[in-house]
Design an enzyme around this catalytic site. Sequence first.
Site, mmCIF file in Angstrom:
data_model
loop_
_atom_site.group_PDB
_atom_site.id
_atom_site.type_symbol
_atom_site.label_atom_id
_atom_site.label_comp_id
_atom_site.label_asym_id
_atom_site.label_seq_id
_atom_site.Cartn_x
_atom_site.Cartn_y
_atom_site.Cartn_z
ATOM 1 N N PHE A 5 -3.951 0.266 -9.144
ATOM 2 C CA PHE A 5 -3.059 1.651 -9.102
ATOM 3 C C PHE A 5 -3.951 2.213 -8.084
ATOM 4 O O PHE A 5 -4.237 1.802 -6.790
ATOM 5 C CB PHE A 5 -2.755 2.142 -10.348
ATOM 6 C CG PHE A 5 -1.612 1.175 -11.039
ATOM 7 C CD1 PHE A 5 -1.651 -0.022 -11.367
ATOM 8 C CD2 PHE A 5 -0.311 2.063 -11.130
ATOM 9 C CE1 PHE A 5 -0.591 -0.965 -11.702
ATOM 10 C CE2 PHE A 5 0.683 1.161 -11.576
ATOM 11 C CZ PHE A 5 0.768 0.005 -11.799
ATOM 12 N N ASN A 31 -14.591 -9.105 8.879
ATOM 13 C CA ASN A 31 -14.590 -8.900 10.418
ATOM 14 C C ASN A 31 -15.093 -7.725 10.932
ATOM 15 O O ASN A 31 -15.108 -7.469 11.927
ATOM 16 C CB ASN A 31 -13.225 -9.447 10.898
ATOM 17 C CG ASN A 31 -11.956 -8.558 10.548
ATOM 18 O OD1 ASN A 31 -12.460 -7.502 10.185
ATOM 19 N ND2 ASN A 31 -10.894 -8.758 11.121
ATOM 20 N N TYR A 61 -13.969 -0.726 0.942
ATOM 21 C CA TYR A 61 -14.420 0.271 -0.092
ATOM 22 C C TYR A 61 -14.489 -0.494 -1.353
ATOM 23 O O TYR A 61 -15.464 -0.270 -2.115
ATOM 24 C CB TYR A 61 -13.053 1.248 -0.175
ATOM 25 C CG TYR A 61 -13.016 2.381 -1.118
ATOM 26 C CD1 TYR A 61 -14.143 2.824 -1.756
ATOM 27 C CD2 TYR A 61 -11.598 2.464 -1.975
ATOM 28 C CE1 TYR A 61 -14.041 3.686 -2.740
ATOM 29 C CE2 TYR A 61 -11.686 3.204 -2.907
ATOM 30 C CZ TYR A 61 -12.748 3.825 -3.425
ATOM 31 O OH TYR A 61 -12.798 4.745 -4.343
ATOM 32 N N PHE A 116 -10.828 -9.687 -0.985
ATOM 33 C CA PHE A 116 -10.550 -8.384 -0.950
ATOM 34 C C PHE A 116 -9.553 -8.142 0.457
ATOM 35 O O PHE A 116 -9.068 -7.168 1.095
ATOM 36 C CB PHE A 116 -11.502 -7.365 -0.828
ATOM 37 C CG PHE A 116 -12.087 -7.070 -2.045
ATOM 38 C CD1 PHE A 116 -11.650 -6.333 -3.109
ATOM 39 C CD2 PHE A 116 -13.258 -7.804 -2.497
ATOM 40 C CE1 PHE A 116 -12.036 -6.309 -4.347
ATOM 41 C CE2 PHE A 116 -13.862 -7.736 -3.934
ATOM 42 C CZ PHE A 116 -13.150 -7.105 -4.752
ATOM 43 N N ALA A 117 -10.081 -9.049 1.684
ATOM 44 C CA ALA A 117 -9.730 -8.640 2.984
ATOM 45 C C ALA A 117 -8.415 -8.555 3.284
ATOM 46 O O ALA A 117 -7.578 -9.511 2.750
ATOM 47 C CB ALA A 117 -10.419 -9.832 4.012
ATOM 48 N N PHE A 145 2.915 16.371 -0.266
ATOM 49 C CA PHE A 145 4.062 15.738 0.001
ATOM 50 C C PHE A 145 5.106 16.001 -0.919
ATOM 51 O O PHE A 145 5.366 15.004 -1.840
ATOM 52 C CB PHE A 145 3.832 14.267 0.337
ATOM 53 C CG PHE A 145 2.824 14.048 1.689
ATOM 54 C CD1 PHE A 145 3.088 15.111 2.576
ATOM 55 C CD2 PHE A 145 1.876 13.092 1.538
ATOM 56 C CE1 PHE A 145 2.078 14.996 3.865
ATOM 57 C CE2 PHE A 145 1.205 13.040 2.816
ATOM 58 C CZ PHE A 145 1.107 13.882 3.742
ATOM 59 N N TYR A 170 3.889 -3.895 3.533
ATOM 60 C CA TYR A 170 2.338 -3.970 2.930
ATOM 61 C C TYR A 170 2.608 -4.711 1.500
ATOM 62 O O TYR A 170 2.116 -5.833 1.157
ATOM 63 C CB TYR A 170 2.079 -2.636 2.959
ATOM 64 C CG TYR A 170 0.493 -2.613 1.876
ATOM 65 C CD1 TYR A 170 -0.593 -3.441 2.043
ATOM 66 C CD2 TYR A 170 0.707 -1.771 0.659
ATOM 67 C CE1 TYR A 170 -1.461 -3.405 0.976
ATOM 68 C CE2 TYR A 170 -0.402 -1.834 -0.401
ATOM 69 C CZ TYR A 170 -1.455 -2.558 0.047
ATOM 70 O OH TYR A 170 -2.257 -2.563 -0.860
ATOM 71 N N GLY A 220 9.189 6.923 0.677
ATOM 72 C CA GLY A 220 8.701 5.655 0.007
ATOM 73 C C GLY A 220 7.828 5.863 -1.272
ATOM 74 O O GLY A 220 7.321 4.926 -1.762
#
Length: 334
Positions: free
Chosen positions: A168, A32, A11, A72-73, A207, A140, A282
């Site tokens: 962000f 990839n 993206y 970015f990967a 949520f 992450y 979270g």
Amino acid sequence: MSFLVTGGAGYIGSHATRLFLSRGHDVVVYDNLSRGHEAAVPQGRLIVGELTDRQLLASTLREYDVEGVVHFAGLTYVGESVEDPALYYQTNVAGTLSLLDAVRAANVRRVVFSSTAAVYGMPDSCPIHEECSRSPINPYGRTKLMVEQILADYQTAYGIGFVALRYFNAAGADASGELGEDHAPETHLIPLVLQVALGQRKSIAVFGNDYDTPDGTCIRDYIHVNDLADAHLRALEWLEPGKAGAFNLGTGHGHSVREIIDVCRAVTGKEIPEVIRDRRPGDPARLVASSEAARRELGWKPRFTDIQEIVATAWNWHSKRPAGYRTSHSNASR
Ligand code: UFG
């Protein structure tokens, strides 16, 4: 300049690639295609490879005489990182170490790295600036913070200049309608709401509506993907060998989940039913960036400051390409 863009089929990477090319830079994309889309990469620019393939990386860096690597990967799902941390440490940390070996071997001195607001965890102050404590609350976020620390050590020891850009909430799409957000599965708020507008989902789940915010829903800082792309170019221009920095990228304005749904209703003219659900574990109540450092150091300033305009660019993409890249005449993977 000549850049290697890892994750350039994704993206944000695809938007950055388009910007770099439009400014006359030479770009080779390395991806990839596990999550990216071949159709998002201009013809003749893609090398399909793994971050762990040091030889292919090294030969690509040499062959294209690469002066800067834009990295970015990586994997970006918080929930997935909790369920399968090994995958995240392997891809995001070990993958980056492998890339940095090739970078060192090829004597490349500029690296721009995709970091995230997730390095701050549950921040105690808002707006968040770069010196706020970094205590990620999921694998992450930890992988991203670890890579920042690795880069800092490599800068000291080997003189590789780097910039870590802490995004962000990336949002919107290129005005051309040719590039946009296409994740499988999709977890991000704006594309999900727009899928409801398209009739692909029945309703949007909110949520939690009992947060300590004016309307009880979470507040985020939505930053246009082309403004993110622009920050990468500025970071590459700012970098000199041995220089280093970490910068937040946001507009400095927060919008609640409820506001985003209302903006999507206004932009699409659709009803968009919502249902209130439990809080997602979270989720901090409020994440808003101070991007003063990026403004000051990089001369960066977001061009998209109106959330309605940001959502309109996303709607342009989703309404033109309701099936994402699958509608193109390519064999793009999802
Ligand atoms: N949300 C809903 N319903 C949904 C999806 C999201 O109410 O169906 C809410 C979330 O709870 C959150 C807000 O919408 O309050 C934004 O959620 P996103 O999933 O779009 O984005 P996040 O803020 O969770 O994630 C972003 C980045 C991550 C990064 C994280 C740091 O996309 O890469 O910020 O907290 F890790």
